[in-house]
Design an enzyme around this catalytic site. Sequence first.
Site, PDB file in Angstrom:
ATOM      1  N   ASP A 177       0.863  -1.178   0.000  1.00 32.35           N
ATOM      2  CA  ASP A 177       0.000   0.000   0.000  1.00 32.35           C
ATOM      3  C   ASP A 177       0.903   1.232   0.000  1.00 32.35           C
ATOM      4  O   ASP A 177       2.132   1.115  -0.006  1.00 32.35           O
ATOM      5  CB  ASP A 177      -0.938  -0.011   1.214  1.00 32.35           C
ATOM      6  CG  ASP A 177      -2.287   0.656   0.921  1.00 32.35           C
ATOM      7  OD1 ASP A 177      -2.287   1.738   0.302  1.00 32.35           O
ATOM      8  OD2 ASP A 177      -3.329   0.094   1.294  1.00 32.35           O
ATOM      9  N   GLY A 216       4.454   1.533  -1.646  1.00 32.70           N
ATOM     10  CA  GLY A 216       4.591   1.821  -3.071  1.00 32.70           C
ATOM     11  C   GLY A 216       3.311   2.401  -3.629  1.00 32.70           C
ATOM     12  O   GLY A 216       2.414   2.797  -2.899  1.00 32.70           O
ATOM     13  N   ASP A 217       3.227   2.432  -4.951  1.00 31.57           N
ATOM     14  CA  ASP A 217       2.100   3.027  -5.657  1.00 31.57           C
ATOM     15  C   ASP A 217       1.652   2.059  -6.729  1.00 31.57           C
ATOM     16  O   ASP A 217       2.382   1.804  -7.687  1.00 31.57           O
ATOM     17  CB  ASP A 217       2.536   4.358  -6.273  1.00 31.57           C
ATOM     18  CG  ASP A 217       1.410   5.083  -7.003  1.00 31.57           C
ATOM     19  OD1 ASP A 217       0.332   4.488  -7.194  1.00 31.57           O
ATOM     20  OD2 ASP A 217       1.623   6.246  -7.407  1.00 31.57           O
ATOM     21  N   PHE A 218       0.428   1.510  -6.582  1.00 32.68           N
ATOM     22  CA  PHE A 218       0.009   0.492  -7.549  1.00 32.68           C
ATOM     23  C   PHE A 218      -0.303   1.068  -8.926  1.00 32.68           C
ATOM     24  O   PHE A 218      -0.545   0.325  -9.867  1.00 32.68           O
ATOM     25  CB  PHE A 218      -1.147  -0.368  -7.034  1.00 32.68           C
ATOM     26  CG  PHE A 218      -2.365   0.336  -6.489  1.00 32.68           C
ATOM     27  CD1 PHE A 218      -2.901   1.472  -7.078  1.00 32.68           C
ATOM     28  CD2 PHE A 218      -3.003  -0.178  -5.364  1.00 32.68           C
ATOM     29  CE1 PHE A 218      -4.036   2.094  -6.579  1.00 32.68           C
ATOM     30  CE2 PHE A 218      -4.146   0.439  -4.846  1.00 32.68           C
ATOM     31  CZ  PHE A 218      -4.656   1.571  -5.458  1.00 32.68           C
ATOM     32  N   HIS A 251     -13.207  -0.981  -6.979  1.00 33.11           N
ATOM     33  CA  HIS A 251     -14.402  -0.126  -6.999  1.00 33.11           C
ATOM     34  C   HIS A 251     -14.095   1.329  -6.653  1.00 33.11           C
ATOM     35  O   HIS A 251     -14.946   2.205  -6.851  1.00 33.11           O
ATOM     36  CB  HIS A 251     -15.498  -0.693  -6.089  1.00 33.11           C
ATOM     37  CG  HIS A 251     -15.294  -0.461  -4.619  1.00 33.11           C
ATOM     38  ND1 HIS A 251     -16.314  -0.588  -3.713  1.00 33.11           N
ATOM     39  CD2 HIS A 251     -14.196  -0.127  -3.884  1.00 33.11           C
ATOM     40  CE1 HIS A 251     -15.880  -0.338  -2.496  1.00 33.11           C
ATOM     41  NE2 HIS A 251     -14.595  -0.054  -2.571  1.00 33.11           N
TER      42      HIS A 251
END
Length: 337
Positions: free
Chosen positions: A201, A227-229, A247
Site C-alpha cells: 500500500d 509503493g504506488d500500484f 471499486h
Amino acid sequence: MPEPKQDAGQQIAQMLTGYWISQSIYVAAKLELADRVADGPKSPEELAEGVGVDARSLHRLLRALASVGVFVEDDQGRFDQTPASEALRRDVPGSKWAVAVMFGEEHYQAWGKLLDCIRTGQTGFEMVYGQPIFPYLAENPEPARVFDAAMTSIHGRETDAILDAYDLSGVDTLADIGGGNGTMLLGALRRYPSLKGLLFDLPGVVDRARPAIEAAGQAGRCEAIGGDFFRSIPPGVDAYLLRHIIHDWDDDQATLILRNIREAMRSDSRVLIAEAIVPRGNDPAFVKLLDLNMLVMPGGLERTEVQYRSLLAGAGLTLDRIVPTSGGVDVIECRPA
C-alpha cells in the site's frame, strides 16, 4: 389487527428524514456518549458537564435517539445503554464508533454535493475538500485513523466469509494489494499457518499497518512494502488480492492497476478481486447505494459481471470463476489471458 400499510407519501417522508437520525447518531458518537453510560445511567446534566455541551440540547438529542432505540430513558430522566448504543462504544468488538464519525463528517459533507456530482460526474469529496480522498487522508492523520477503523468495522466480517468460501491451499505467498491496515491478510495468515504474506500500500498506510502486524506476531511471515500500484506491483507471487480496491477507481485507473498486476504476475499466478457485483433487476441491493457513494467519495463505481469481464479483458486478464461468499462480496478469480 395488523397495522395499516404506509402509503407512498409516508414512505418517502420517512426516507427523507433518514439523515436526521444518522446525524444524531454521529453526534452521540463524537461526544462518546455510549462510553460515558457504560457503567450505568446518567442524567443529561451529568453527561453535558462531562463533554462540555448544553444540557437542555443534549437532553433533546438523547430523547430523540431513545425514540429509535439508541439509548433508553428511565423514569428518573436518566439515559442508559441499549444494544444499539452499545455498538457505539469505542472499545467493544465490532464497534461502529468510527463508522458513525466517518459517515457524519467527510461523507456527510460530500453527499451534500450529490446534485453537483450528478450534473458533472465529479466527486463531492473534491468539491468540499479540494483534493481526492486518499491524498487527503495521507495529509490528515486523525481522519486517516478513523477511516482505518471504519474500514475494519465495515469489512471485518468479510474476512472470515472470504476465507470460508475461497480455498487458499497451495498458495505460497499472498499479496494484499492496497491492503490497508492488514486485517484481511492477517486473517489469512492465521487461517493458513504455512502461508506467507505481502502487504502492499502507500508508504504512509503501510507505516500505520506495521504495528498491527508486529502485535499479531506475524512480522516474520508478512512483508510490508510501501509503493504506488499505479506505477508498479511487487512481482512473482502466487496470488494477488484486491479487496474493495477496484471499486474505488474509474475504468481507466482500474485498468492501469490491473495491467500493472498482469505485468508482475507469473504465468501460473492468479488475481482475486473481492467486490460486490451489481445484480440486475429492481430488487433491493445495498451495492446500488454503495455505487452512489463511490461517485460521491473516491470517484469509482460498483460494476456488473459484464463490466468486470470487459475491464479484465482490457488489462490482459480473463475471468475464470466467481465465488460467492456469505459476507456480501464475491471473489472474482482471474488469470492471465
